[in-house]
Scaffold this active site. Structure first.
Site, PDB file in Angstrom:
ATOM      1  N   ASP A  38      68.958  32.355  35.955  1.00  0.00           N
ATOM      2  CA  ASP A  38      68.030  31.663  34.905  1.00  0.00           C
ATOM      3  C   ASP A  38      67.902  30.335  35.246  1.00  0.00           C
ATOM      4  O   ASP A  38      68.970  29.648  35.347  1.00  0.00           O
ATOM      5  CB  ASP A  38      68.246  32.237  33.933  1.00  0.00           C
ATOM      6  CG  ASP A  38      67.636  33.730  33.655  1.00  0.00           C
ATOM      7  OD1 ASP A  38      66.864  34.237  34.321  1.00  0.00           O
ATOM      8  OD2 ASP A  38      67.953  34.335  32.644  1.00  0.00           O
ATOM      9  N   LYS A  60      60.826  29.192  35.617  1.00  0.00           N
ATOM     10  CA  LYS A  60      59.915  28.522  36.116  1.00  0.00           C
ATOM     11  C   LYS A  60      59.707  27.705  37.239  1.00  0.00           C
ATOM     12  O   LYS A  60      60.781  27.012  37.438  1.00  0.00           O
ATOM     13  CB  LYS A  60      59.440  27.952  34.913  1.00  0.00           C
ATOM     14  CG  LYS A  60      58.304  28.590  33.888  1.00  0.00           C
ATOM     15  CD  LYS A  60      57.863  27.470  32.787  1.00  0.00           C
ATOM     16  CE  LYS A  60      57.428  28.406  31.674  1.00  0.00           C
ATOM     17  NZ  LYS A  60      57.685  27.803  30.197  1.00  0.00           N
ATOM     18  N   MET A 174      65.914  28.751  20.274  1.00  0.00           N
ATOM     19  CA  MET A 174      64.541  28.496  20.606  1.00  0.00           C
ATOM     20  C   MET A 174      63.846  28.080  19.542  1.00  0.00           C
ATOM     21  O   MET A 174      62.560  28.583  19.369  1.00  0.00           O
ATOM     22  CB  MET A 174      63.951  29.948  21.179  1.00  0.00           C
ATOM     23  CG  MET A 174      64.808  30.520  22.420  1.00  0.00           C
ATOM     24  SD  MET A 174      64.353  32.136  22.887  1.00  0.00           S
ATOM     25  CE  MET A 174      65.442  33.107  21.790  1.00  0.00           C
TER      26      MET A 174
HETATM   27  N1  SAH Z   1      71.720  34.279  26.140  1.00  0.00           N
HETATM   28  C1  SAH Z   1      71.648  32.724  25.702  1.00  0.00           C
HETATM   29  C2  SAH Z   1      70.323  32.488  24.922  1.00  0.00           C
HETATM   30  C3  SAH Z   1      69.183  32.775  25.499  1.00  0.00           C
HETATM   31  S1  SAH Z   1      67.710  32.093  24.632  1.00  0.00           S
HETATM   32  C4  SAH Z   1      72.929  32.585  24.965  1.00  0.00           C
HETATM   33  O1  SAH Z   1      73.735  33.404  24.562  1.00  0.00           O
HETATM   34  O2  SAH Z   1      73.187  31.408  24.666  1.00  0.00           O
HETATM   35  C5  SAH Z   1      67.570  30.347  25.154  1.00  0.00           C
HETATM   36  C6  SAH Z   1      67.976  29.363  23.950  1.00  0.00           C
HETATM   37  O3  SAH Z   1      69.163  29.357  23.776  1.00  0.00           O
HETATM   38  C7  SAH Z   1      67.434  28.111  24.318  1.00  0.00           C
HETATM   39  O4  SAH Z   1      66.147  27.985  23.935  1.00  0.00           O
HETATM   40  C8  SAH Z   1      68.348  27.437  23.243  1.00  0.00           C
HETATM   41  O5  SAH Z   1      67.983  27.463  21.729  1.00  0.00           O
HETATM   42  C9  SAH Z   1      69.629  28.088  23.455  1.00  0.00           C
HETATM   43  N2  SAH Z   1      70.589  27.271  24.324  1.00  0.00           N
HETATM   44  C10 SAH Z   1      70.970  27.679  25.595  1.00  0.00           C
HETATM   45  N3  SAH Z   1      71.767  27.030  26.307  1.00  0.00           N
HETATM   46  C11 SAH Z   1      72.123  26.013  25.420  1.00  0.00           C
HETATM   47  C12 SAH Z   1      72.734  24.851  25.295  1.00  0.00           C
HETATM   48  N4  SAH Z   1      73.476  24.520  26.501  1.00  0.00           N
HETATM   49  N5  SAH Z   1      72.655  24.074  24.341  1.00  0.00           N
HETATM   50  C13 SAH Z   1      71.845  24.294  23.170  1.00  0.00           C
HETATM   51  N6  SAH Z   1      71.035  25.456  23.196  1.00  0.00           N
HETATM   52  C14 SAH Z   1      71.063  26.182  24.229  1.00  0.00           C
END
Ligand code: SAH
Length: 490
Positions: A38, A60, A174
Site C-alpha cells: 500500500d 493511487k 483518517m
Molecule cells: N492499518 C493502519 C491504518 C490504515 S488507515 C494502522 O494500523 O495504522 C490509514 C490511516 O492511518 C491514515 O489516514 C492515518 O490516519 C493513519 N496513519 C497511518 N500511518 C500513519 C503515520 N505514520 N502517522 C500518522 N497516521 C498514520
C-alpha cells in the site's frame, strides 16, 4: 511456517519507522515471490525483498485510481494459485482499518492457506513517538481506535458519540478532514473543551510533525496551518504528558534523510551508526552478488594471491571446499587490498598481509582475485599478474523504484559519498530517476568522505557542502547536523 508453495501472508508493516516491522514480517518479506503493498508502507521496507521478487503497488497512481479491493482480492488468489509465496503488505496493523478481514475471507473462499502477521498500529506507534502513552494510571484507563472517515454519511463517521465521549484516550484514524465535525460531536456529548488534542502527521518517520491544541481549538489551528493526512488525531488527558520534544524528536539526527552511496553489496557500519542517532538512511544503489562458476586456475601454482574484497575471499574458500583442496597444499602468501579483506582472510585462520607489503615479499607468480570492476582496472603496482574473477555485482532495479519514491516524497535531504567510485556509481544509476548532479545538489546537501570523493564529485558537477577531515561516524554525523541546521529544518 509456509514451507509449501502457494501461500499468502497478510502482513502489518508498522507505522513507518522500518525497524518497527516484526521479525516474522521481515522473514516473510525476504522470502516472498510477490509483494502487494500500500501507499503508506515505507518504501525502504521493499529493499528487503528478493531482487527477483515482483512488487505490485496497490495505492493511487497518477494515471490510475486506487486498485479496487475486489481486484486486490483477485490478485491475491491468482498469485497464490500460481504457486507463489505472496505477501500483502499494509501500513500499521492489518486488522486496524486495513480491510484484512475482506482479504482473509476471499482466501478462505478460494481455499488458500494464509497467515496474518500483526503490526504496530499508527494510533499507538505515533503516540509513542511523540512521547505519549495511550494509557496511564493517572490520565487514561481506556483507549479506543476510531475511524474519522466513513462512506455512509458524506464521509462523516456514524458513531456512538455518547459512548465515545466516555473513553479517556481516543485515536482517530483518517480524521483530519472531519476534524471540525469530530470535535463538535465530542463537545456536544460531554467531552470538556479543554481536553488536550495532538495531531500527529507521518508518525514514527523522520518527517513526523505534531500540532497541539484542545478540542475547542484544534480544528481552527489545523486549518490555519493546513495540516494534512496521514495523521492520527489523539484526544485525551494523556496528551498532557507531551514534552516540548519527545525522546524520538530529541535524537541528534532526527529529521535527516540520507542517501548513502554504495558500490557493492556490503552494508556500511557508519551508515548503521547514523541510524542509531536518529537519521533515516537509504543505502543506494542496492547490489546483488553473482558468483563466478567458470573453471578456476590452479591455485597451487601461485606464490602470491591478492584479494580485492571480503566477498572474493569468501568465494575463494568456498571454491577450495567445493574442489576439495586443502589450504595446507597451497604455498602462496595471502594479501588483502583493504583492511576488510585482510580481516576476512584471517577469519579463515590464515596469515594475511596488506598489499602495501607486496613488493617486499615478491616471490613469483601472482594471482589477483576480485570482481568484474577490478578486472577492468589497470593495476600497475602489481607488476605482472594473472586475474581471476570471483563475482560480479549487479544493481537491483528495485532500488531505483525506492529511490524514486523517496525523491517524490521529499525524503532525501543529504547525499553521502564515501569514495570516488561511489560518486560515479550513483551519478550513473540515478539517471533513471531523472536526476543530475545539479538537481541533486539543489535538493540535498552533498557530503564527501575525503579529497578523492570530493574531487570526483566536483568534476561531475556536484556542489559540495562539506568534505570530512576524517572518514568517521562522528565527523559525518556532525556534518549532517550542520547541513540540517543550515536548512532551518530543526
Ligand atoms: N492499518 C493502519 C491504518 C490504515 S488507515 C494502522 O494500523 O495504522 C490509514 C490511516 O492511518 C491514515 O489516514 C492515518 O490516519 C493513519 N496513519 C497511518 N500511518 C500513519 C503515520 N505514520 N502517522 C500518522 N497516521 C498514520
Amino acid at each position: 511456517m509456509g514451507e509449501q508453495k502457494g501461500y499468502v501472508f497478510l502482513v502489518g508493516a508498522g507505522p513507518g519507522d522500518v525497524r518497527l516491522l516484526t521479525l516474522k514480517g521481515e522473514q516473510v518479506i525476504k522470502e516472498a515471490d510477490v509483494i502487494l503493498y500500500d501507499r503508506l508502507v515505507n518504501p525502504l521496507l521493499l529493499e528487503l525483498a528478493k531482487p527477483e521478487a515482483e512488487l505490485v503497488y496497490c495505492g493511487k497512481l497518477p494515471d490510475r485510481h486506487l486498485l479496487r479491493q475486489e481486484s486486490i482480492n483477485e490478485l491475491l488468489v491468482a498469485y497464490s494459485q500460481a504457486g507463489k509465496r505472496v505477501v500483502r503488505l499494509k501500513g500499521g496493523d492489518p486488522s486496524v482499518f486495513g480491510r484484512v478481514g475482506e482479504e482473509a475471507q476471499a482466501l478462505e473462499q478460494a481455499g488458500i492457506r494464509y497467515e496474518i502477521v500483526p503490526g504496530i498500529t499508527a494510533g499507538i506507534g505515533a503516540a509513542t513517538y511523540v512521547g505519549v502513552p495511550v494509557t496511564h494510571r493517572d490520565h487514561g484507563a481506556s483507549f479506543a481506535m476510531v475511524t474519522g472517515h466513513d462512506k455512509s454519511d458524506n464521509g462523516r463517521p456514524l458513531l456512538d458519540w455518547r459512548g465515545l465521549a466516555t473513553i479517556d484516550t481516543i485515536a482517530f484514524y483518517m480524521g483530519v478532514k472531519n476534524l471540525p465535525y469530530i470535535c463538535e460531536q465530542l463537545l456536544a456529548h460531554g467531552k470538556p473543551g479543554q481536553t488536550p488534542v495532538l495531531l500527529i502527521q507521518w508518525g514514527t518517520l523522520g518527517k513526523q510533525k505534531v500540532l497541539e491544541g484542545t478540542i475547542a481549538t484544534i480544528s481552527a489551528e489545523a486549518s490555519r496551518v493546513g495540516f494534512s493526512n496521514p495523521a492520527i488525531t489523539l484526544i485525551g488527558d494523556v496528551a498532557k504528558l507531551r514534552t516540548k520534544e519527545s525522546w524520538f524528536e530529541r535524537q541528534p539526527l532526527f529529521g535527516t534523510h540520507l542517501l548513502f552511496a554504495r558500490t557493492g553489496s556490503g552494508k556500511s557500519e557508519i551508515a548503521a551508526g547514523l541510524t542509531e542517532l536518529g537519521a533515516t538512511v537509504f543505502e543506494y544503489p542496492r547490489f546483488q552478488t553473482i558468483w563466478e562458476t567458470a573453471p578456476v586456475p590452479s591455485f597451487a601454482e601461485f606464490q602470491e594471491i591478492i584479494f580485492h574484497s571480503p566477498a572474493s575471499v569468501n568465494w575463494f574458500f568456498a571454491k577450495l571446499k567445493e574442489l576439495r583442496i586443502d589450504i595446507r597444499s597451497l604455498t602462496a602468501d595471502l594479501y588483502g587490498a583493504s583492511g576488510k579483506s585482510v580481516k576476512a582472510i584471517e577469519s579463515y585462520t590464515c596469515l594475511a598481509y596488506p598489499v602495501t607489503k607486496l613488493t617486499r615479499h615478491q616471490q613469483g607468480k601472482r594471482l589477483v582475485i576480485g570482481d568484474e570492476r577490478v578486472e577492468k582496472r589497470q593495476l600497475p603496482d602489481y607488476g605482472s599478474y594473472q586475474f581471476c574473477r570471483s563475482h560480479r555485482e549487479t544493481v537491483v532495479a528495485q532500488s531505483h523504484m525506492t529511490c524514486r519514491r523517496l525523491l517524490e516524497e521529499d525524503r532525501l535531504d543529504t547525499i553521502v559519498f564515501p569514495s570516488a567510485e561511489a560518486v560515479r556509481v550513483v551519478t550513473e544509476e540515478i539517471k533513471v530517476c531523472s536526476e543530475t548532479p545539479a538537481s541533486l545538489s539543489s535538493r540535498a546537501a552533498v557530503i564527501c568522505f575525503g579529497p578523492a570523493s570530493a574531487n570526483e564529485a566536483r568534476r561531475l558537477g556536484y556542489e559540495i557542502r562539506e568534505t570530512l577531515q576524517e572518514p568517521t561516524r562522528e565527523a559525518l554525523s556532525e556534518a549532517v547536523m550542520k547541513a540540517h541546521f543550515a536548512k532551518g529544518r530543526v
